[in-house]
Each structure stands twice: as structure tokens, then as C-alpha cells.
Write an enzyme that holds these catalytic residues in place. Structure first.
Site, PDB file in Angstrom:
ATOM      1  N   ILE A 165      -5.129  -0.643  -1.812  1.00 40.82           N
ATOM      2  CA  ILE A 165      -3.915  -0.370  -2.589  1.00 40.82           C
ATOM      3  C   ILE A 165      -2.652  -0.684  -1.818  1.00 40.82           C
ATOM      4  O   ILE A 165      -1.558  -0.552  -2.364  1.00 40.82           O
ATOM      5  CB  ILE A 165      -3.879   1.093  -3.075  1.00 40.82           C
ATOM      6  CG1 ILE A 165      -3.934   2.064  -1.895  1.00 40.82           C
ATOM      7  CG2 ILE A 165      -5.019   1.353  -4.034  1.00 40.82           C
ATOM      8  CD1 ILE A 165      -3.808   3.525  -2.308  1.00 40.82           C
ATOM      9  N   GLY A 166      -2.778  -1.106  -0.594  1.00 39.49           N
ATOM     10  CA  GLY A 166      -1.577  -1.445   0.160  1.00 39.49           C
ATOM     11  C   GLY A 166      -1.912  -2.047   1.501  1.00 39.49           C
ATOM     12  O   GLY A 166      -2.983  -1.815   2.055  1.00 39.49           O
ATOM     13  N   VAL A 173      -4.042   0.481   3.357  1.00 45.91           N
ATOM     14  CA  VAL A 173      -4.278   1.745   2.661  1.00 45.91           C
ATOM     15  C   VAL A 173      -5.273   1.478   1.545  1.00 45.91           C
ATOM     16  O   VAL A 173      -5.112   0.527   0.778  1.00 45.91           O
ATOM     17  CB  VAL A 173      -2.984   2.331   2.075  1.00 45.91           C
ATOM     18  CG1 VAL A 173      -3.278   3.642   1.347  1.00 45.91           C
ATOM     19  CG2 VAL A 173      -1.954   2.563   3.164  1.00 45.91           C
ATOM     20  N   GLU A 239      -3.380  13.083   0.671  1.00 43.42           N
ATOM     21  CA  GLU A 239      -3.435  13.364  -0.759  1.00 43.42           C
ATOM     22  C   GLU A 239      -2.885  12.159  -1.517  1.00 43.42           C
ATOM     23  O   GLU A 239      -2.090  11.388  -0.996  1.00 43.42           O
ATOM     24  CB  GLU A 239      -2.580  14.590  -1.079  1.00 43.42           C
ATOM     25  CG  GLU A 239      -1.112  14.408  -0.714  1.00 43.42           C
ATOM     26  CD  GLU A 239      -0.270  15.629  -0.974  1.00 43.42           C
ATOM     27  OE1 GLU A 239      -0.434  16.226  -2.060  1.00 43.42           O
ATOM     28  OE2 GLU A 239       0.548  15.982  -0.114  1.00 43.42           O
ATOM     29  N   MET A 240      -3.332  12.009  -2.736  1.00 44.38           N
ATOM     30  CA  MET A 240      -2.809  10.943  -3.578  1.00 44.38           C
ATOM     31  C   MET A 240      -1.548  11.426  -4.280  1.00 44.38           C
ATOM     32  O   MET A 240      -1.481  12.558  -4.750  1.00 44.38           O
ATOM     33  CB  MET A 240      -3.843  10.527  -4.622  1.00 44.38           C
ATOM     34  CG  MET A 240      -5.011   9.743  -4.056  1.00 44.38           C
ATOM     35  SD  MET A 240      -4.581   8.069  -3.545  1.00 44.38           S
ATOM     36  CE  MET A 240      -4.366   7.272  -5.119  1.00 44.38           C
ATOM     37  N   LEU A 241      -0.559  10.547  -4.339  1.00 44.17           N
ATOM     38  CA  LEU A 241       0.694  10.878  -5.010  1.00 44.17           C
ATOM     39  C   LEU A 241       0.975   9.854  -6.102  1.00 44.17           C
ATOM     40  O   LEU A 241       0.135   9.022  -6.410  1.00 44.17           O
ATOM     41  CB  LEU A 241       1.836  10.941  -3.995  1.00 44.17           C
ATOM     42  CG  LEU A 241       1.693  12.037  -2.928  1.00 44.17           C
ATOM     43  CD1 LEU A 241       2.810  11.944  -1.905  1.00 44.17           C
ATOM     44  CD2 LEU A 241       1.666  13.418  -3.560  1.00 44.17           C
ATOM     45  N   ASP A 287      13.566   7.192   8.519  1.00 44.55           N
ATOM     46  CA  ASP A 287      13.455   6.111   7.530  1.00 44.55           C
ATOM     47  C   ASP A 287      13.438   6.657   6.105  1.00 44.55           C
ATOM     48  O   ASP A 287      12.599   6.270   5.294  1.00 44.55           O
ATOM     49  CB  ASP A 287      12.207   5.273   7.799  1.00 44.55           C
ATOM     50  CG  ASP A 287      12.246   3.940   7.045  1.00 44.55           C
ATOM     51  OD1 ASP A 287      13.360   3.488   6.711  1.00 44.55           O
ATOM     52  OD2 ASP A 287      11.178   3.362   6.784  1.00 44.55           O
TER      53      ASP A 287
END
EC number: 2.7.11.23
Length: 763
Positions: A165-166, A173, A239-241, A287
Site C-alpha cells: 500500500i505504500g 508499507v 493500526e490501520m487508519l 514534519d
């Protein structure tokens, strides 16, 4: 008999063919059967005799003696004539004139066809060698030190890898399903290289430290569930956000969100910064930007801060080149020592952008960035520029000791005079909001905008010593109750968004449970910004869902009044402050009055906001448009894939991770030791009462990283000494900040916002 002169007249150079053209056609046929030799020999005489016979039949055998001598010359000429005539289209003259373009095209086709064929052959030749040469770590890694992700792979009999996903400079990720906890998680796989491993270990340490002090996940920091080594890669399980705030902005067509929703984001962010400022943490995010602030749930306004890959603790700073450019603070631009105040500057920039839809200071480079800051806030104070190592990069000092902007070298960019681009006009305080789009809307009165503008100006103070601190920001009138209850968050739900999500779903990653499909990557120059969060989502237009976002409100609970703490110098009683955030827990702090920080106003009428993005372009869909998000270093980029479902499974990573070039280490703290910053840096936020002794230390074992400013003892940084004749001072909170449920609802400020996550750039 002919004379010699007559014979001479019959030489090839002067032969007269007219009398013998009558047999020329016959000669052509015969010439085709004759040997092509330029030497004349007696062996050809029989053929010549045959020609003569044929020729005599046409000329009635007249002038036979002359023909006998002319025939060899005729045959020679016939041999030189082409047997068949070529197609006129192939004639060189035509190719180089009428058909010149066609000729060039043909040349290119032939040339590039050969080149492509050679390239393919070359690849085929070393394809086997290439695999042998560039696969590392027993075949698990590619030549870029990244783990080769295989969808469907199962790790340690626990994590089922769903998809990538990234991807960024730090690594990758992936979305995975945790069979043990039965939930979706985001796993950040660090590159198998020492430098990246070392930096990731710092991130892990900071995340664990924060999670240790935020066990109930109340303070809007992403939760690191665990970490492990797998095939020589450090893996961080988060955790997924859901969406990040830049996604939210893009899906408003960059028109911005309401002031009500901006207020809710602001309160949560100030609470998070207050948490990071506790003495045992003293963490600088370094950041902050919309890409690094993620929604916990697409239906709610609860947010969390992610990506601590560039973070450090006060006194442990290792980078000088930090923050995304649009959000970079003046002290960082000027090369000065920095502290936690740089995050407050970034927050001011973010809040303006969230409401207007556009970056306040979108500099193309550092010089442009500073000039855009000066347009709004004016020239920085002389006492700051006098101490700034990089002041002369942007300014020039006049003989009278004042400073002026340097003229840009290219001379192409023209800026407004310093301080003339008023924040008052940018926000549309008296003109119905940005672009007049909020005219007549509830919660967007002139009074509301004046409060918002005042808070932003305090956040964008040039001087980090007097810049408003999180604790006092939360006391600002922008967050207080007004006649219009719908314009603030004081009556909003006080339940922790993270806990709400957990309670409603049983896990902290429920929003990702329906995410599916393959990940997609597309190029962002960053941004995306830059410049740069990895997320995966199943998010088409969810108009119905956003109407439910942030719609719960509750009447404030009557809270216990704590007695005034001991130990404050002066006669003034400590101020009791109620901190309410949506949907944050209510916290009562007892603090000493800090008039200099609480009531100061920035000297300039308008403060500057700058905003730096990771290099990563977000590709808007249809009318959304594109916006480049430059990034500060070789930062990770964003990638996403869009599915049909409404829910979003979003990795917590904003992917602005490791700096590709390590800058000089700077361990000295900036001189920020005024009374206001003392309160800023040392305002504990905990579930229980925090007791401080005379040395300012909590009754806990502090690690080497705890309260580094106190440990270093740098001039200008108080060490929290209390008078010997006073008891310990108490920074008090409501024990275990209560969680409440309620039934009252207000209209969602997100109503009408169609949130659709479009592909984000990756590089």
C-alpha cells in the site's frame, strides 16, 4: 573500301546511331543474352555475326562494311543499359526531394528498430546474470534493499500479507491481516540497510515512549502495536487508519473545510502537541503537515498524527534540514536552534490551509518561502536576524542596523511589500470567509473569524520564545463557548476518537476491514507533498458517510473543582483551565499565570505561515486538479488504490521518512527559556496527578531521553526549581480523563463534502 578517316568517324565517341536504330530493339533482346564482360575477345565474334545477320534483315543488307565496324560499339552501349527500369518512387532524386519526409521516417524506423532489437537482445543475454547479481538477502530482497513483497504470503504463521500500500525511501508499507488479533494492520517494512535500520529504531523508541504514556490512546498519536525482525528487515506493526487531511482537502476541490471542522482538528492537534511537550517526552515531530494527520474513521473528525521518522527529542536533535517546506518555521529556515515551537508554527500553517484550501506559504524554494512569509508577517525582528546564521541568505543588513529583503537573483518573482498581504483578507474575515464562500453560514461570523485569525497570528509568531504554546492555545477564545453553540467544540463529544473507534469495532483497525484490491501507484512530483502517507482505501464517493462524521455532541459534564496547587510564586491564584477537545477528553489543569505567554500578541499585524511538502504529486480526479507537494528530502511517496467500498483502510504512514543525506548533528538546545516556554515544555498530561519535587522530576524513573533540556542544563532553559519553602506543585488532570457517551447530535460540518480518495503520487 573505307578510308581511315571514315573509320575514325565511327569511334564510340562520335558514332552516328540514327541509321542503325531500326534494329535497336532487336539488339536489346540479344544483349540480354550476351556475357557481361568489358573485355573484347574473339570468342564474341560469333555473336556479333548473329547480330549482323539480324541487323541485315532490317537494313536490307545495306552498308554492310560500315555495320561490321559499328556493331561492337552498339553492343557495348546496349550492355550498359538496364535490363528493367526501376519504380520512379525509388529514384534517389525523388527520395531526396518530394519524398524527403518519408525517407527520414524510414531511416528512423530502421535505426530505432535495430537499436530496440539490440537492447532486447542485451537484456536477454544478461537477464539470468541480472537476477544473480541483484537479488540479495538469500533472494528475499531486491537491489534496492527492499523486501520483495508477495501477496498472500504468511509471516510467522500470523500475518497474512494482502498487498503493498505504500513505498518510500525508508522501505515499504503493506496491508496485512493479523490472525492472532483478528484485525487488519499496516506493516512498515524498513529497508535492509544499516542507516535505515538505525533511524527506524529511533522512531520505534519514540513511538513506544509515547504509547507508554498514552495507554488509552487519548492523545491522537498513532499506535505502534509491536515490532519484530523478519528476514533481516525491521517491521513496525501499526493500526490501520483512514484518509489524511490532504485527501480531505483535495476532495473539497481545494475549497477548504468549514471553520467548525477546522476548530475540531485544531483542538485535537493542540492536545497532541501538549502531550508531546510533557517533560518525560519533549518530542519534536519535525514534519507536521496535512499528509501526516490521518482520520481515524472516514465518518468522524477524530484524527491521529503519524510518521515520526524525522522526530527527535529536545536535546537529541540530529538534523538541521527538517520540516516540509510549506510548513517550515523561520528558525529552521534561518539555521537557528529549534525546539518544540516549530511544530506550533506548522500547525498554524495547516489550520489556515484546511479552511482556505490552499497553502498559506507555498514557496518553490527556501528563498521563495521566506519571501512569502514576509509578505504576510513582515520582516522578522532584528534580534532574531542578528543571531541567525543564514540571515544573509534572505536579508541584507543596512547601515542603520535594520534588515531588508535581498532582491532575488532571477528578478522574475515579484512580491508584495512586507506585511501587506494581510491574513485578515486571506481568511476573508469580513467578506464571508475565503472567497466569500462561507457568507451566511452558521459558525462563520466576523467574530468567529476574528478569534481564528488571532489564534493563527499567535501560532505564527516569528519568535519561538513568545509563540503561543499548546496549553495556552487550548485556552484561546476560539475554543470557548459562544452564543452559537454550533460554532465551537466545547459541547462536542468528549470521548476519545481512538476509543470510540475501538469500542464500535472491537479493534483499532476496523476501518480497514473491507479494504481490498490491489494497490496502485501513480507519480506525484508532493508532494506529495512531497512530498508524501501510504494508504489504501476502498473509497468511492461516500456522501452519506461524511454526513455522519463528527456529528455527535454532548453536554459538558460537571467536573470536580480541584483545590489550588501549592508552590506558585506570586500572589495571583493559579488559573483553572478546562481543556475540551472534540472528541477529546476533558482535562482540568491548574497552572500558574503566565501573562507574557497568555496575553502576548505578535508585533506584526499579520503572521506568516509556510508550508513544505514532500516531493510527491497528488493527481486529482477530474476537476480536482493537481498540486505539487515538494518534500524536504528523499522522502517516501504516497500510493493508493481506489475501490468501490466506502470504508477506508489507511496506513498510518505519511511516508516522509528518512533523510537521504544526513546533516550535521546539532545537540544544543535553542534558547527558549522564558516563563512561557517553561510552561509549554513542562505541562504534564497524564491520567493521574503528576507530582513534581523540588528538582522538577516526576516520581518515576526517567530515562536518558526524558526531559533532555533539564539534563543538558543549557543556559536559558529553567530546570523547574521550586522554592524550598513550598510544597510540590501539582499539574492536575481529572483522574483517568472520563469517557462519556451521549445522544445529542449536531449537524456535521462535513455535510456536502464528497470525500473520494484519488491516486496519490509515488516516486
Amino acid at each position: 573500301m573505307h578510308t581511315g578517316g571514315e573509320t575514325s568517324a565511327c569511334k564510340p565517341s562520335s558514332v552516328r546511331l540514327a541509321p542503325s536504330f531500326s534494329f535497336h530493339a532487336a539488339g536489346l533482346q540479344m544483349a540480354g543474352q550476351m556475357p557481361h564482360s568489358h573485355q573484347y575477345s574473339d570468342r564474341r565474334q560469333p555473336n556479333i555475326s548473329d547480330q549482323q545477320v539480324s541487323a541485315l534483315s532490317y537494313s536490307d543488307q545495306i552498308q554492310q562494311p560500315l555495320t561490321n565496324q559499328v556493331m561492337p560499339d552498339i553492343v557495348m552501349l546496349q550492355r550498359r543499359m538496364p535490363q528493367t527500369f526501376r519504380d520512379p518512387a525509388t529514384a534517389p532524386l525523388r527520395k531526396l526531394s518530394v519524398d524527403l519526409i518519408k525517407t527520414y521516417k524510414h531511416i528512423n524506423e530502421v535505426y530505432y528498430a535495430k537499436k530496440k532489437r539490440r537492447h532486447q537482445q542485451g537484456q536477454g543475454d544478461d537477464s539470468s546474470h541480472k537476477k544473480e547479481r541483484k537479488v540479495y538477502n538469500d533472494g528475499y530482497d531486491d537491489d534496492n534493499y527492499d523486501y520483495i513483497v508477495k501477496n498472500g504470503e504468511k509471516w510467522m504463521d500470523r500475518y497474512e500479507i494482502d498487498s503493498l500500500i505504500g513505498k518510500g525511501s525508508f522501505g515499504q508499507v503493506v496491508k496485512a491481516y493479523d490472525r492472532v488479533e483478528q484485525e487488519w494492520v499496516a506493516i512498515k517494512i524498513i529497508k535492509n540497510k544499516k542507516a535505515f535500520l538505525n533511524q527506524a529504531q529511533i522512531e520505534v523508541r519514540l513511538l513506544e515512549l509515547m504509547n507508554k504514556h498514552d495507554t488509552e490512546m487519548k492523545y491522537y498519536i498513532v499506535h505502534l502495536k509491536r515490532h519484530f525482525m523478519f528476514r533481516n528487515h525491521l517491521c513496525l506493526v501499526f493500526e490501520m487508519l483512514s484518509y489524511n487531511l490532504y485527501d480531505l482537502l483535495r476532495n473539497t476541490n481545494f475549497r477548504g473545510v468549514s471553520l467548525n471542522l477546522t476548530r475540531k482538528f485544531a483542538q485535537q492537534m493542540c492536545t497532541a502537541l501538549l502531550f508531546l511537550a510533557t517533560p518525560e517526552l519533549s518530542i519534536i515531530h519535525c514534519d507536521l503537515k496535512p499528509e501526516n494527520i490521518l482520520l481515524c474513521n472516514p465518518k468522524r473528525s477524530a484524527i491521529k498524527i503519524v510518521d515520526f521518522g524525522s522526530s527527535c527529542q529536545l536535546g537529541q536533535r540530529i538534523y538541521q534540514y527538517i520540516q516540509s517546506r510549506f510548513y517550515r518555521s523561520p528558525e529552521v529556515l534561518l539555521g537557528m536552534p529549534y525546539d518544540l515551537a516549530i511544530d506550533m508554527w506548522s500547525l498554524g500553517c495547516i489550520l489556515v490551509e484546511m479552511h482556505t484550501g490552499e497553502p498559506l506559504f507555498s514557496g518553490a524554494n527556501e528563498v521563495d518561502q521566506m519571501n512569502k512569509i514576509v509578505e504576510v508577517l513582515g520582516i522578522p525582528p532584528a534580534h532574531i536576524l542578528d543571531q541567525a546564521p543564514k540571515a544573509r541568505k534572505f536579508f541584507e543588513k543596512l547601515p542603520d542596523g535594520t534588515w531588508n529583503l535581498k532582491k532575488t537573483k532571477d528578478g522574475k518573482r515579484e512580491y508584495k511589500p512586507p506585511g501587506t498581504r494581510k491574513l485578515h483578507n486571506i481568511l476573508g474575515v469580513e467578506t464571508g470567509g475565503p472567497g466569500g464562500r462561507r457568507a451566511g453560514e452558521s459558525g462563520h461570523t466576523v467574530a468567529d473569524y476574528l478569534k481564528f485569525k488571532d489564534l493563527i497570528l499567535r501560532m505564527l509568531d516569528y519568535d519561538p520564545k513568545t509563540r503561543i504554546q499548546p496549553y495556552y492555545a487550548l485556552q484561546h477564545s476560539f475554543f470557548k463557548k459562544t452564543a452559537d453553540e454550533g460554532t465551537n467544540t466545547s459541547n462536542s463529544v468528549s470521548t476519545s476518537p481512538a476509543m470510540e473507534q475501538s469500542q464500535s469495532s472491537g479493534t483499532t483497525s476496523s476501518t480497514s476491514s473491507s479494504s481490498g484490491g490491489s494497490s496502485g501507484t501513480s507519480n506525484s512530483g508532493r508532494a506529495r507533498s512531497d512530498p508524501t502517507h501510504q494508504h489504501r482505501h476502498s473509497g468511492g464517493h461516500f456522501t452519506a458517510a461524511v454526513q455522519a462524521m463528527d456529528c455527535e455532541t454532548h453536554s459538558p459534564q460537571v467536573r470536580q473543582q480541584f483545590p489550588a496547587p501549592l508552590g506558585w510564586s506570586g500572589t495571583e491564584a493559579p488559573t483553572q483551565v478546562t481543556v475540551e477537545t472534540h472528541p477529546v477528553q476533558e482535562t482540568t489543569f491548574h497552572v500558574a499565570p503566565q501573562q507574557n505567554a497568555l496575553h502576548h500578541h505578535h508585533g506584526n499585524s499579520s503572521h506568516h505561515h509556510h508550508h513544505h511538502h514532500h516531493h510527491h504529486h497528488h493527481h486529482g480526479q477530474q476537476a480536482l486538479g493537481n498540486r505539487t507537494r515538494p518534500r524536504v528530502y528523499n522522502s517516501p511517496t504516497n500510493s493508493s488504490s481506489t475501490q468501490d467500498s466506502m470504508e477506508v483502510g489507511h496506513s498510518h504512514h505519511s511516508m516522509t521518512s528518512l533523510s537521504s543525506s544526513t546533516t550535521s548533528s546539532s545537540t544544543s538546545s535553542s534558547s527558549t527559556g522564558n516563563q512561557g516556554n517553561q510552561a509549554y515544555q513542562n505541562r504534564p498530561v497524564a491520567a493521574n496527578t503528576l507530582d513534581f519535587g523540588q528538582n522538577g522530576a516526576m516520581d518515576v524513573n526517567l530515562t536518558v531521553y526524558s526531559n533532555p533540556r533539564q539534563e543538558t542544563g543549557i543556559a536559558g532553559h529553567p530546570t523547574y526549581q521550586f522554592s524550598a519553602n513550598t510544597g510540590p506543585a501539582h499539574y492536575m488532570t481529572e483522574g483517568h480523563l472520563t469517557m462519556r457517551q451521549g445522544a445529542d447530535r449536531e449537524e456535521s460540518p462535513m455535510t456536502g463534502v464528497c470525500v473520494q480518495q484519488s491516486p496519490v503520487a509515488s516516486s
